[in-house]
Design an enzyme around this catalytic site. Structure first.
Site, PDB file in Angstrom:
ATOM      1  N   TYR A  88      -6.405   7.619  21.695  1.00 42.21           N
ATOM      2  CA  TYR A  88      -7.704   8.202  21.345  1.00 42.21           C
ATOM      3  C   TYR A  88      -8.865   7.375  21.893  1.00 42.21           C
ATOM      4  O   TYR A  88      -8.825   6.153  21.867  1.00 42.21           O
ATOM      5  CB  TYR A  88      -7.849   8.270  19.825  1.00 42.21           C
ATOM      6  CG  TYR A  88      -6.879   9.232  19.169  1.00 42.21           C
ATOM      7  CD1 TYR A  88      -6.781  10.563  19.578  1.00 42.21           C
ATOM      8  CD2 TYR A  88      -6.062   8.797  18.133  1.00 42.21           C
ATOM      9  CE1 TYR A  88      -5.897  11.440  18.963  1.00 42.21           C
ATOM     10  CE2 TYR A  88      -5.180   9.663  17.502  1.00 42.21           C
ATOM     11  CZ  TYR A  88      -5.097  10.986  17.926  1.00 42.21           C
ATOM     12  OH  TYR A  88      -4.227  11.840  17.311  1.00 42.21           O
ATOM     13  N   MET A 101      -2.297   6.895  13.746  1.00 42.16           N
ATOM     14  CA  MET A 101      -1.636   6.945  12.440  1.00 42.16           C
ATOM     15  C   MET A 101      -0.133   6.629  12.542  1.00 42.16           C
ATOM     16  O   MET A 101       0.415   5.929  11.690  1.00 42.16           O
ATOM     17  CB  MET A 101      -1.827   8.324  11.811  1.00 42.16           C
ATOM     18  CG  MET A 101      -1.365   8.393  10.365  1.00 42.16           C
ATOM     19  SD  MET A 101      -1.547  10.036   9.658  1.00 42.16           S
ATOM     20  CE  MET A 101      -3.323  10.265   9.707  1.00 42.16           C
ATOM     21  N   LYS A 139       5.019  -9.594  -7.455  1.00 43.85           N
ATOM     22  CA  LYS A 139       4.139  -8.436  -7.643  1.00 43.85           C
ATOM     23  C   LYS A 139       4.019  -7.663  -6.320  1.00 43.85           C
ATOM     24  O   LYS A 139       4.353  -8.180  -5.254  1.00 43.85           O
ATOM     25  CB  LYS A 139       2.761  -8.914  -8.107  1.00 43.85           C
ATOM     26  CG  LYS A 139       2.014  -9.756  -7.078  1.00 43.85           C
ATOM     27  CD  LYS A 139       0.758 -10.393  -7.674  1.00 43.85           C
ATOM     28  CE  LYS A 139       0.028 -11.217  -6.619  1.00 43.85           C
ATOM     29  NZ  LYS A 139      -1.095 -11.978  -7.213  1.00 43.85           N
ATOM     30  N   ARG A 197     -12.557 -13.668 -12.848  1.00 47.07           N
ATOM     31  CA  ARG A 197     -11.726 -12.462 -12.860  1.00 47.07           C
ATOM     32  C   ARG A 197     -11.156 -12.303 -14.274  1.00 47.07           C
ATOM     33  O   ARG A 197     -11.920 -12.347 -15.217  1.00 47.07           O
ATOM     34  CB  ARG A 197     -10.634 -12.558 -11.785  1.00 47.07           C
ATOM     35  CG  ARG A 197     -11.217 -12.820 -10.406  1.00 47.07           C
ATOM     36  CD  ARG A 197     -10.276 -12.525  -9.250  1.00 47.07           C
ATOM     37  NE  ARG A 197      -8.909 -12.958  -9.472  1.00 47.07           N
ATOM     38  CZ  ARG A 197      -7.974 -12.966  -8.526  1.00 47.07           C
ATOM     39  NH1 ARG A 197      -8.285 -12.576  -7.289  1.00 47.07           N
ATOM     40  NH2 ARG A 197      -6.741 -13.353  -8.784  1.00 47.07           N
TER      41      ARG A 197
HETATM   42  C1  LIG Z   1      -0.783 -13.322  -6.840  1.00 47.63           C
HETATM   43  C2  LIG Z   1      -0.882 -14.453  -7.783  1.00 47.63           C
HETATM   44  C3  LIG Z   1      -0.209 -15.658  -7.530  1.00 47.63           C
HETATM   45  C4  LIG Z   1       0.535 -15.938  -6.243  1.00 47.63           C
HETATM   46  O1  LIG Z   1      -0.404 -16.270  -5.244  1.00 47.63           O
HETATM   47  P1  LIG Z   1       0.043 -16.833  -3.809  1.00 47.63           P
HETATM   48  O2  LIG Z   1      -1.215 -17.272  -3.200  1.00 47.63           O
HETATM   49  O3  LIG Z   1       0.639 -15.669  -3.084  1.00 47.63           O
HETATM   50  O4  LIG Z   1       1.033 -17.896  -4.045  1.00 47.63           O
HETATM   51  C5  LIG Z   1      -0.231 -16.626  -8.508  1.00 47.63           C
HETATM   52  N1  LIG Z   1      -0.929 -16.436  -9.658  1.00 47.63           N
HETATM   53  C6  LIG Z   1      -1.621 -15.319  -9.909  1.00 47.63           C
HETATM   54  C7  LIG Z   1      -2.366 -15.207 -11.182  1.00 47.63           C
HETATM   55  C8  LIG Z   1      -1.635 -14.297  -8.971  1.00 47.63           C
HETATM   56  O5  LIG Z   1      -2.347 -13.183  -9.237  1.00 47.63           O
END
Ligand SMILES: *Cc1c(COP(=O)(O)O)cnc(C)c1O
Length: 386
Positions: free
Chosen positions: A277, A325, A43, A142
């Site tokens: 800055y 930036m 992801k 969640r």
């Molecule tokens: C992002 C995520 C993971 C991976 O988590 P890591 O700590 O990066 O291994 C696994 N399961 C779910 C549901 C996630 O959202």
């Protein structure tokens, strides 16, 4: 004519992605966890590493499945030619379940409403039987189905499965990493869910609870599969101050990303010169300042001003003054630093690079956030680290 050296061809701002390290980590994590099913989480553009290249390399190294949050992330992987199983688990009210079915993406679902929408989308696709898994809420507050909703969800799913409308492939949850006690409590709740699903007539092939921290830290939470994100990128999910010393090194993992830039300007200044800055840094002696063309737009956190480490020509320095930036400045004293030299912010400590955790600490955040926030001006190249 002087041939242009490889050094000169390097992009000004670059995240070098070491796919050998990635493949090594996937194989190493298979050994460490011993699970039958390794789900590599790609992801957020593979945590900023580039989803397409990472997904291909992970599959080559034996990943059984890829995990994404959004359906759109999975669809993009399919468009790039990735054929491995993909599970997508976070869906808003507009989630394109039909597109997921067309792309052969398995769906992690959190409610009867979502299940109904998937079945509805499948009605227009007579040759498709959706493959779904259910995410059970076990304490993180969640997404995932709440325990009170499990009986209704499992009954609806069993009925749909019996009617040939879906295949229920797995049950999963996610833990808080608060403590072993809290994670064990989540596992107990998860197992209540599994028992209830079985009673309802479901026979999920794959049960999974653990992301990197639980998979590496608590063997009892591994079940049939683990979902590994951070660890496959060669980073440890545990604090650098972890009592048990659970660093990436200790696990035999190699950081995949090196963030570097080419020194863009060098200037000799007098004592008392203000730098960047607000003049939060002033030189104490006559000195040389090197300008590094990376800023917060590129994901270098402003909160690491006057703190983040940088290696130039094998020597360590730190950011001098505010990170802006597009750029920041490093006081290199009387060292010979020239325009065109390489400045490494973080990477594999085995190559002399600072650890990304040093930047995380300087910025008051975690390694996850540093690598995922690399900005669009930074060119990603695949190859060996510098
Ligand atoms: C992002 C995520 C993971 C991976 O988590 P890591 O700590 O990066 O291994 C696994 N399961 C779910 C549901 C996630 O959202």
């Amino acid at each position: 004519m002087t041939p242009v050296s490889e050094h000169d061809e390097r992009p000004t701002r670059e995240a070098i992605i070491d796919l050998d390290a990635l493949r090594h980590n996937v194989r190493r994590l298979r050994e460490l966890t011993g699970v039958g099913e390794l789900i590599v989480v790609v992801k957020a553009d593979a945590y900023g590493h580039g989803a397409e290249a990472i997904a291909s390399a992970a599959v080559e190294a034996g990943a059984d499945r890829l995990g994404v949050a959004d359906i759109t992330e999975g669809v993009a992987l399919r468009a790039a030619g990735i054929t491995a199983p993909i599970l997508a688990w976070l869906h808003g009210p507009q989630a394109a379940f039909g597109a997921a079915l067309d792309a052969g993406i398995d769906l992690g679902l959190s409610s009867v409403a979502q299940l109904d929408r998937v079945i509805e989308a499948a009605r227009d696709r007579p040759s498709v039987v959706p493959v779904v898994q259910f995410k059970l809420e076990t304490g993180l507050s969640r997404n995932g189905a709440a325990e009170a909703d499990w009986p209704e969800l499992f009954q609806a799913a069993a009925a749909a499965e019996a009617a040939g409308l879906v295949r229920v492939d797995g049950l999963f949850s996610h833990v808080s990493n608060t403590s072993t006690v809290d994670d064990r409590a989540a596992a107990v709740r998860f197992e209540r869910g599994v028992a209830l699903a079985t009673e309802a007539g479901l026979a999920p092939r794959s049960l999974h609870l653990a992301a990197s921290a639980a998979a590496l830290g608590e063997p009892s939470l591994r079940y049939d599969a683990v979902r590994l994100g951070l660890a496959v990128y060669g980073l440890s999910p545990f604090e650098p101050t972890d009592d048990a010393g659970r660093s990436a090194d200790a696990f035999g993992l190699r950081p995949v990303m090196t963030l570097r830039a080419t020194v863009a300007a060098v200037r000799r200044v007098e004592p008392g010169a203000g730098v960047s800055y607000d003049y939060s840094y002033r030189t104490s002696t006559a000195t040389t300042l090197a300008l590094i063309p990376l800023g917060y737009a590129d994901g270098v956190p402003r909160s690491a001003s006057n703190a983040g480490p940088v290696v130039i020509n094998g020597r360590r320095y730190q950011v001098s003054g505010r990170i802006a930036m597009d750029q920041f400045v490093v006081d290199v004293g009387d060292d010979a630093v020239a325009v065109g030299d390489d400045a490494v912010l973080f990477g594999d400590p085995a190559s002399g690079a600072p650890r990304v955790e040093e930047w995380a600490e300087a910025a008051g955040t975690i390694n996850y956030e540093l690598v995922t926030r690399i900005g669009p001006r930074v060119v990603r190249t695949t190859g060996e680290r510098s």
